[in-house]
Scaffold this motif. Structure first.
Motif, PDB file in Angstrom:
ATOM      1  N   TYR A 120       0.830  -1.202   0.000  1.00 49.24           N
ATOM      2  CA  TYR A 120       0.000   0.000   0.000  1.00 49.24           C
ATOM      3  C   TYR A 120       0.865   1.253   0.000  1.00 49.24           C
ATOM      4  O   TYR A 120       1.923   1.284   0.621  1.00 49.24           O
ATOM      5  CB  TYR A 120      -0.888   0.037   1.259  1.00 49.24           C
ATOM      6  CG  TYR A 120      -1.636  -1.234   1.538  1.00 49.24           C
ATOM      7  CD1 TYR A 120      -2.668  -1.647   0.696  1.00 49.24           C
ATOM      8  CD2 TYR A 120      -1.324  -2.030   2.626  1.00 49.24           C
ATOM      9  CE1 TYR A 120      -3.375  -2.814   0.945  1.00 49.24           C
ATOM     10  CE2 TYR A 120      -2.024  -3.199   2.891  1.00 49.24           C
ATOM     11  CZ  TYR A 120      -3.050  -3.590   2.046  1.00 49.24           C
ATOM     12  OH  TYR A 120      -3.738  -4.744   2.298  1.00 49.24           O
ATOM     13  N   ASN A 133      -6.029   4.576   1.020  1.00 52.25           N
ATOM     14  CA  ASN A 133      -4.846   3.721   1.002  1.00 52.25           C
ATOM     15  C   ASN A 133      -4.877   2.807  -0.204  1.00 52.25           C
ATOM     16  O   ASN A 133      -5.388   1.689  -0.166  1.00 52.25           O
ATOM     17  CB  ASN A 133      -4.736   2.908   2.280  1.00 52.25           C
ATOM     18  CG  ASN A 133      -4.276   3.738   3.444  1.00 52.25           C
ATOM     19  OD1 ASN A 133      -4.809   3.613   4.521  1.00 52.25           O
ATOM     20  ND2 ASN A 133      -3.288   4.585   3.240  1.00 52.25           N
ATOM     21  N   ILE A 135      -3.966   0.247  -2.969  1.00 46.57           N
ATOM     22  CA  ILE A 135      -3.163  -0.965  -3.137  1.00 46.57           C
ATOM     23  C   ILE A 135      -2.287  -0.704  -4.362  1.00 46.57           C
ATOM     24  O   ILE A 135      -2.803  -0.427  -5.441  1.00 46.57           O
ATOM     25  CB  ILE A 135      -4.040  -2.210  -3.385  1.00 46.57           C
ATOM     26  CG1 ILE A 135      -5.040  -2.413  -2.256  1.00 46.57           C
ATOM     27  CG2 ILE A 135      -3.161  -3.450  -3.572  1.00 46.57           C
ATOM     28  CD1 ILE A 135      -6.142  -3.420  -2.573  1.00 46.57           C
ATOM     29  N   ASP A 168      -8.638  -0.176  -2.955  1.00 52.70           N
ATOM     30  CA  ASP A 168      -8.225   0.432  -1.705  1.00 52.70           C
ATOM     31  C   ASP A 168      -8.083  -0.659  -0.640  1.00 52.70           C
ATOM     32  O   ASP A 168      -8.823  -1.644  -0.653  1.00 52.70           O
ATOM     33  CB  ASP A 168      -9.273   1.463  -1.254  1.00 52.70           C
ATOM     34  CG  ASP A 168      -8.848   2.171   0.020  1.00 52.70           C
ATOM     35  OD1 ASP A 168      -7.996   3.078  -0.070  1.00 52.70           O
ATOM     36  OD2 ASP A 168      -9.353   1.805   1.108  1.00 52.70           O
ATOM     37  N   ALA A 169      -7.167  -0.463   0.274  1.00 52.73           N
ATOM     38  CA  ALA A 169      -6.903  -1.451   1.313  1.00 52.73           C
ATOM     39  C   ALA A 169      -8.141  -1.784   2.135  1.00 52.73           C
ATOM     40  O   ALA A 169      -8.291  -2.908   2.609  1.00 52.73           O
ATOM     41  CB  ALA A 169      -5.801  -0.922   2.229  1.00 52.73           C
TER      42      ALA A 169
END
Length: 173
Positions: A120, A133, A135, A168-169
């Motif tokens: 990330y 965040n 990836i 996104d994380a």
């Protein structure tokens, strides 16, 4: 491409440094170091990609692979997170890379096989914030390969217009 093959290519590049092996990162009990990370640290102790570039990316030595929240967040914010929500997925993230002097790339050491090994962008202003965040790779191998192919150019590969979003994380969490 395997980690050892990528490392050999990097070794032969005059603007990159491959550090000698120096062990594995030490992580919190209950987490897992993915096999690719173990393989990486068995053949080298970290990398400096394009050291003379303003866009150098460093894959950290194992002693610098530390809990991302502790490294990136203020002590006060980190302590609040510990008290309020120790189940936040960012508690499984460790610093694996560094770019732009003091920005970090985190890797997920979760035991969840869908998340383990993901990397990330842990930009200091958005680290640990749901929806912020990105990836940037599904594995350490992919991160290193794409950073090497980017050849020290700006923007970093995950900031390019042609970067295909992985998500996104915090999606599916």
């Amino acid at each position: 491409m395997s980690i050892s093959r990528i490392i050999n290519q990097i070794r032969n590049h005059n603007d990159c440094i491959v550090l000698p092996p120096s062990g594995l990162p030490i992580i919190r009990k209950g987490l897992m170091i993915p096999k690719q990370v173990i393989d990486f640290y068995s053949v080298c102790g970290g990398l400096i990609l394009f050291k003379s570039s303003d866009n150098c990316i460093e894959i950290l030595p194992p002693t610098d692979v530390l809990p991302s929240n502790k490294v990136i967040l203020s002590e006060e914010t980190y302590n609040e997170l510990l008290l309020e929500d120790e189940l936040d997925i960012s508690m499984n993230w460790y610093t694996i890379g560094k770019y732009d002097y003091n920005e970090y790339i985190s890797i997920d050491f979760s035991t969840d096989l869908n998340r383990a090994g993901r990397c990330y962008d842990s930009f200091h202003e958005t680290h640990g914030i749901s929806g912020s965040n990105q990836i940037i790779s599904k594995s350490l191998e992919e991160l290193i390969e794409r950073a090497f192919i980017n050849n020290g150019e700006y923007p970093y590969f995950w900031l390019r217009d042609d970067f295909e979003s992985i998500g996104d994380a915090y999606e599916d969490y």
